[in-house]
Design an enzyme around this catalytic site. Structure first.
Site, mmCIF file in Angstrom:
data_model
loop_
_atom_site.group_PDB
_atom_site.id
_atom_site.type_symbol
_atom_site.label_atom_id
_atom_site.label_comp_id
_atom_site.label_asym_id
_atom_site.label_seq_id
_atom_site.Cartn_x
_atom_site.Cartn_y
_atom_site.Cartn_z
ATOM 1 N N HIS A 119 80.903 -118.673 24.588
ATOM 2 C CA HIS A 119 81.830 -117.724 25.222
ATOM 3 C C HIS A 119 81.372 -116.287 24.993
ATOM 4 O O HIS A 119 81.348 -115.477 25.926
ATOM 5 C CB HIS A 119 83.231 -117.931 24.654
ATOM 6 C CG HIS A 119 84.216 -116.877 25.062
ATOM 7 N ND1 HIS A 119 85.042 -117.002 26.157
ATOM 8 C CD2 HIS A 119 84.508 -115.669 24.512
ATOM 9 C CE1 HIS A 119 85.789 -115.914 26.279
ATOM 10 N NE2 HIS A 119 85.495 -115.093 25.284
ATOM 11 N N GLU A 120 81.004 -115.965 23.763
ATOM 12 C CA GLU A 120 80.578 -114.599 23.471
ATOM 13 C C GLU A 120 79.268 -114.275 24.169
ATOM 14 O O GLU A 120 79.073 -113.160 24.672
ATOM 15 C CB GLU A 120 80.448 -114.398 21.959
ATOM 16 C CG GLU A 120 81.748 -114.571 21.191
ATOM 17 C CD GLU A 120 82.873 -113.691 21.703
ATOM 18 O OE1 GLU A 120 82.585 -112.573 22.171
ATOM 19 O OE2 GLU A 120 84.040 -114.121 21.653
ATOM 20 N N HIS B 68 79.790 -113.227 27.774
ATOM 21 C CA HIS B 68 80.173 -111.836 28.023
ATOM 22 C C HIS B 68 78.934 -110.982 28.281
ATOM 23 O O HIS B 68 78.926 -110.117 29.175
ATOM 24 C CB HIS B 68 80.933 -111.264 26.829
ATOM 25 C CG HIS B 68 82.381 -111.625 26.797
ATOM 26 N ND1 HIS B 68 83.248 -111.333 27.832
ATOM 27 C CD2 HIS B 68 83.139 -112.233 25.842
ATOM 28 C CE1 HIS B 68 84.469 -111.758 27.528
ATOM 29 N NE2 HIS B 68 84.428 -112.315 26.325
ATOM 30 N N GLU C 14 87.656 -112.496 30.519
ATOM 31 C CA GLU C 14 87.762 -113.518 29.486
ATOM 32 C C GLU C 14 87.708 -114.915 30.098
ATOM 33 O O GLU C 14 87.052 -115.817 29.563
ATOM 34 C CB GLU C 14 89.057 -113.339 28.682
ATOM 35 C CG GLU C 14 89.073 -112.105 27.790
ATOM 36 C CD GLU C 14 88.050 -112.183 26.674
ATOM 37 O OE1 GLU C 14 87.662 -113.304 26.287
ATOM 38 O OE2 GLU C 14 87.629 -111.126 26.186
#
Length: 294
Positions: free
Chosen positions: A150-151, A154, A207
């Site tokens: 997930h990070e 980004h 997100e």
């Protein structure tokens, strides 16, 4: 200094009439929109970003150095090795799925010793960090990979540059409102309205986009994407419900619902990756080929 930053200072210092200010703002927005529209790899979403990848990477490197000044860094041991192993596979999978942007990143995962911080992050350019609190919280490498994916997403989606662009544009709009009405109160009110009505909802979209891209990255790295559901359910049970309207993150319930919709595709990627011979260590995994898309 970027054009948007220069414009912000200009409107702070100048007192322009409505007739003079609004056409100038419209011209700047039109010019910027024509030259700064990019596409997010993996989702195809159009984003407004005035920064180049090299500019983002440079700012990410600078911000990373600042963050590390007071951090208690772990550079060896079982926790460090675990994060590096998962991180290497996440990086390889990201390069397979998003080569154009992922191959420009340094892919650095720093382990920070803070048992109370259940968190991880990645700055533009691939400068990432994982806190020991997160490592202690997750129940498997699969769950750790979900968060790290997930990070990483980004950075892959260039959310940092997009957010900086949005912030600068919102500041221009709020300042212009104050200039046009000669009212500082109106400028402050406009800024608050932009924050709640534009910036925060857009952050929730980012997100959710990182959830989607990160889920597929973790699956291609050979980690079971189904662990995302158990991870967020456990976070939901411990963290309680959020007021989603004023949150920069989607509520856990919304997050789980969207992940469940994406799970069939993610699990198919995971199964193909495992069949293709994904190994249990990062070195062997780096030599595998990405699963063929369907």
């Amino acid at each position: 200094m970027t054009t948007l930053s220069m414009c912000t200072l200009y409107f702070k210092r100048a007192r322009l009439s409505i007739a003079a200010a609004l056409p100038l703002i419209a011209t700047l927005i039109l010019c910027a929109a024509m030259t700064a529209c990019t596409t997010v790899s993996g989702t195809g979403r159009k984003q407004f970003n005035v920064y180049s990848p090299s500019q983002e990477n440079a700012m990410g490197a600078q911000a990373y150095e600042e963050e590390m000044k007071n951090a208690k860094i772990i550079s060896s041991g079982s926790v460090f090795d675990r994060v590096q192993k998962v991180g290497a596979r996440i990086a390889t999978a990201a390069k397979q799925r998003h080569p154009e942007i992922a191959n420009t990143m340094v892919w650095k995962w720093t382990v920070i010793d803070d048992p109370k911080m259940v968190n991880a992050w990645m700055l533009p350019g691939g400068y990432g960090a994982v806190y020991t609190g997160l490592v202690n919280f997750v129940q498997s490498d699969d769950e750790l990979a979900i968060v790290m994916g997930h990070e990483a997403a980004h950075a892959i989606a260039r959310h940092g540059g997009e957010r900086m662009t949005q912030g600068a544009a919102a500041q221009i709009g709020a300042t212009a409102a104050g200039v046009a009405t000669d009212s500082e109160a109106i400028a402050q009110g406009a800024a608050m309205g932009l924050q709640a009505g534009i910036l925060l909802p857009y952050s929730r979209k980012q997100e959710s986009e990182a959830d989607e891209l990160g889920l597929f990255i973790a699956a291609q790295a050979g980690y079971d994407p189904r662990s995302a559901i158990s991870l967020w359910r456990r976070m939901q049970s411990q963290g309680g419900a959020k007021i989603e309207f004023l949150s920069t993150h989607p509520s856990e319930g919304t997050r789980i619902e969207l992940l469940q919709q994406q799970m069939p595709q993610a699990y198919a990627i995971y199964k193909r990756t495992r069949v293709d011979g994904t190994a249990t260590d990062a070195k062997d995994f780096a030599n595998t080929k990405p699963p063929a898309s369907k």
